[in-house]
Write a protein that holds these residues in place. Structure first.
Motif, short mmCIF file in Angstrom:
data_model
loop_
_atom_site.label_atom_id
_atom_site.label_comp_id
_atom_site.label_asym_id
_atom_site.label_seq_id
_atom_site.Cartn_x
_atom_site.Cartn_y
_atom_site.Cartn_z
N MET A 1 0.85 -1.20 0.00
CA MET A 1 0.00 0.00 0.00
C MET A 1 0.88 1.24 0.00
O MET A 1 1.66 1.44 0.92
CB MET A 1 -0.86 -0.03 1.28
N ASP A 2 0.83 2.07 -1.06
CA ASP A 2 1.63 3.29 -1.00
C ASP A 2 0.78 4.50 -1.34
O ASP A 2 1.26 5.53 -1.77
CB ASP A 2 2.84 3.21 -1.94
N GLY A 3 -0.54 4.38 -1.14
CA GLY A 3 -1.44 5.51 -1.38
C GLY A 3 -1.27 6.56 -0.30
O GLY A 3 -0.78 6.28 0.79
N ARG A 4 -1.67 7.79 -0.64
CA ARG A 4 -1.55 8.90 0.30
C ARG A 4 -2.95 9.32 0.77
O ARG A 4 -3.86 9.51 -0.05
CB ARG A 4 -0.87 10.08 -0.39
N VAL A 5 -3.10 9.45 2.08
CA VAL A 5 -4.38 9.83 2.67
C VAL A 5 -4.23 11.13 3.43
O VAL A 5 -3.23 11.31 4.15
CB VAL A 5 -4.89 8.76 3.67
N LEU A 6 -5.21 12.02 3.29
CA LEU A 6 -5.27 13.21 4.15
C LEU A 6 -6.32 12.94 5.23
O LEU A 6 -7.46 12.59 4.91
CB LEU A 6 -5.69 14.45 3.34
N VAL A 7 -5.92 13.11 6.49
CA VAL A 7 -6.88 12.99 7.59
C VAL A 7 -6.98 14.36 8.26
O VAL A 7 -5.98 14.87 8.80
CB VAL A 7 -6.43 11.94 8.63
N THR A 8 -8.17 14.97 8.21
CA THR A 8 -8.35 16.23 8.93
C THR A 8 -8.82 15.89 10.35
O THR A 8 -9.49 14.87 10.56
CB THR A 8 -9.38 17.14 8.24
N GLY A 9 -8.45 16.74 11.31
CA GLY A 9 -8.78 16.43 12.70
C GLY A 9 -7.90 15.32 13.25
O GLY A 9 -8.31 14.55 14.12
N ALA A 10 -6.65 15.26 12.76
CA ALA A 10 -5.76 14.14 13.10
C ALA A 10 -5.37 14.12 14.58
O ALA A 10 -4.97 13.07 15.09
CB ALA A 10 -4.49 14.21 12.24
N ALA A 11 -5.49 15.27 15.27
CA ALA A 11 -5.17 15.29 16.70
C ALA A 11 -6.40 15.01 17.56
O ALA A 11 -6.31 14.97 18.78
CB ALA A 11 -4.58 16.65 17.08
N GLY A 12 -7.54 14.84 16.90
CA GLY A 12 -8.78 14.57 17.63
C GLY A 12 -8.88 13.10 18.01
O GLY A 12 -8.03 12.28 17.64
N PHE A 13 -9.91 12.78 18.74
CA PHE A 13 -10.11 11.42 19.26
C PHE A 13 -10.16 10.39 18.11
O PHE A 13 -9.34 9.47 18.03
CB PHE A 13 -11.40 11.41 20.09
N ILE A 14 -11.12 10.57 17.21
CA ILE A 14 -11.29 9.57 16.14
C ILE A 14 -10.15 9.70 15.13
O ILE A 14 -9.62 8.69 14.63
CB ILE A 14 -12.68 9.72 15.49
N GLY A 15 -9.74 10.96 14.84
CA GLY A 15 -8.67 11.18 13.87
C GLY A 15 -7.38 10.49 14.27
O GLY A 15 -6.70 9.86 13.45
N PHE A 16 -7.04 10.59 15.56
CA PHE A 16 -5.81 9.94 16.06
C PHE A 16 -5.86 8.43 15.82
O PHE A 16 -4.91 7.83 15.30
CB PHE A 16 -5.67 10.27 17.56
N HIS A 17 -6.97 7.80 16.20
CA HIS A 17 -7.09 6.34 16.02
C HIS A 17 -7.08 5.98 14.52
O HIS A 17 -6.54 4.94 14.13
CB HIS A 17 -8.37 5.83 16.68
N MET A 18 -7.69 6.86 13.70
CA MET A 18 -7.74 6.60 12.26
C MET A 18 -6.34 6.62 11.67
O MET A 18 -5.96 5.75 10.89
CB MET A 18 -8.62 7.68 11.60
N VAL A 19 -5.56 7.64 12.05
CA VAL A 19 -4.19 7.77 11.52
C VAL A 19 -3.37 6.55 11.93
O VAL A 19 -2.65 5.96 11.12
CB VAL A 19 -3.52 9.07 12.02
N ARG A 20 -3.52 6.16 13.19
CA ARG A 20 -2.74 5.02 13.68
C ARG A 20 -3.04 3.76 12.85
O ARG A 20 -2.14 3.02 12.46
CB ARG A 20 -3.08 4.77 15.16
N ARG A 21 -4.31 3.54 12.55
CA ARG A 21 -4.71 2.36 11.75
C ARG A 21 -4.18 2.47 10.31
O ARG A 21 -3.67 1.49 9.74
CB ARG A 21 -6.24 2.25 11.77
N LEU A 22 -4.30 3.67 9.72
CA LEU A 22 -3.85 3.83 8.33
C LEU A 22 -2.35 3.59 8.22
O LEU A 22 -1.89 2.95 7.27
CB LEU A 22 -4.19 5.25 7.83
N LEU A 23 -1.60 4.09 9.20
CA LEU A 23 -0.14 3.86 9.19
C LEU A 23 0.16 2.37 9.32
O LEU A 23 1.02 1.84 8.62
CB LEU A 23 0.53 4.66 10.31
#
Ligand code: NAD
Length: 333
Positions: A1-23
């Motif tokens: 997987m080498d796609g690029r994702v933008l997550v807005t609200g990355a320091a928020g509750f759901i954003g943080f967990h989302m970034v962790r999973r995507l990484l």
């Protein structure tokens, strides 16, 4: 997987967990957040500190509502997927600070839509909320139910976001998925939410305010289930099975909306008993009347999600709350 994702609200509750999973799944992730002080910015910085240092993660402190900086962001590297989780959240606060809701959730979201249009992103996923069901009292809430009677400005801005995304999907062919989250809880959660302040107050022996005399029901949904559901809705993500169900509004736009909730409404009194069990301590309760803007019950019909991606949230409350309490004790010592 080498796609690029933008997550807005990355320091928020759901954003943080989302970034962790995507990484963990191998995506390259750009995160943005304005780190506002609606609740403890220290908690937001601590979440970010868990992510920073990962070679595939880059963070920029940006405000969605600033048109110029958003244009500059989208003039940069191409995002394959955009996940919009930034918002001014909170039903009750929207009665006190209405402008911040329109700034972040309407103007800010328009800037995200414009960026998606400029870049031709292949998929936009955006957070909506169970609050859009408002005065609808048919349970469970179905994505086919009418949603034109919001009971708070927060709900109105979330519904506005859905309508705006639909128009952009229709006009510009931006494949878009709206995510109606139902009362999300878990480690690294939001201090403004009831389960968090109940925990603080029970541990320090303060009375907890319980509105509508405890006769409210919420479809409490564990954070890992939310993240699993969103991940499966990202086309080409590992395990993804999203197949673009027919748009209920019968337009040709590549647009759909899903409820992501535990489909198990819990009475607030039962919730408090479960929390007392996890904490090993009793609550003192201050019974209060119903508050403006609140709804009595929330309950997600998740059959379209189940059919679409073969998954629906199912973490039992006692298990999810125990994970939250363990994190809380560790984080706050
Ligand atoms: P959160 O407040 O923890 O996260 C939102 C983040 O967005 C915050 O870090 C905040 O600083 C950031 N933000 C706000 N306005 C911004 C702006 N103008 N520019 C840049 N960043 C901005 O909330 P959350 O619980 O993680 O919620 C994420 C999304 O899910 C939100 O859209 C919210 O409305 C929605 N939602 C959450 C729940 C829930 O129970 N947590 C339920 C339904 C919907």
């Amino acid at each position: 997987m080498d796609g690029r994702v933008l997550v807005t609200g990355a320091a928020g509750f759901i954003g943080f967990h989302m970034v962790r999973r995507l990484l963990a799944d191998g995506w390259i992730v750009s995160g943005i957040d304005n780190l506002n002080d609606y609740y403890d910015p220290g908690l937001k910085r601590d979440r970010l500190a868990q992510l920073e240092g990962h070679p595939a993660f880059q963070f920029q402190p940006l405000d969605l509502a600033n048109r110029e900086t958003m244009q500059t962001l989208f003039a940069g590297p191409h995002f394959d997927v955009v996940i919009n989780l930034a918002a001014q959240a909170g039903v009750r606060h929207s009665l006190e600070a209405p402008h911040s809701y329109v700034d972040s959730n309407v103007v800010g979201f328009l800037n995200v839509l414009e960026g998606c249009r400029a870049q031709g992103v292949s998929h936009l996923l955006f957070a909506s909320s169970s609050s859009v069901y408002g005065a609808n009292n048919r349970l469970p809430y179905s994505v086919h139910d009418p949603v034109d009677h919001p009971l708070s400005l927060y709900a109105a801005t979330k519904r506005a976001g859905e309508l705006m995304a639909h128009s952009y999907a229709h006009l510009y062919g931006i494949p878009s998925t709206g995510l109606r989250f139902f009362t999300v809880y878990g480690p690294w959660g939001r201090p403004d939410m009831a389960y968090f302040s109940f925990t603080q107050k029970i541990l320090t022996g303060q009375p907890i305010p319980v509105f509508n005399h405890g006769q409210m029901q919420r479809d409490f949904t564990y954070i890992d289930d939310i993240i699993e559901g969103v991940t499966r809705l990202i086309p080409h993500a590992p395990g993804a099975q999203n197949t673009w169900p027919e748009d209920p509004a019968s337009s040709a736009a590549p647009f759909c909306i899903h409820n992501i909730g535990n489909h198990t409404p819990i009475a607030l009194t039962d919730f408090i008993h479960t929390l007392e069990g996890c904490l090993g301590k009793s609550a003192q309760i201050e019974w209060l009347p119903m508050q403006d803007g609140d709804v009595v019950a929330t309950y997600a019909d998740v059959s379209p999600l189940q059919q679409s991606v073969g998954f629906a949230p199912d973490t039992p409350l006692h298990k999810g709350l125990q994970h939250f309490v363990n994190w809380y004790r560790q984080y706050y010592g």
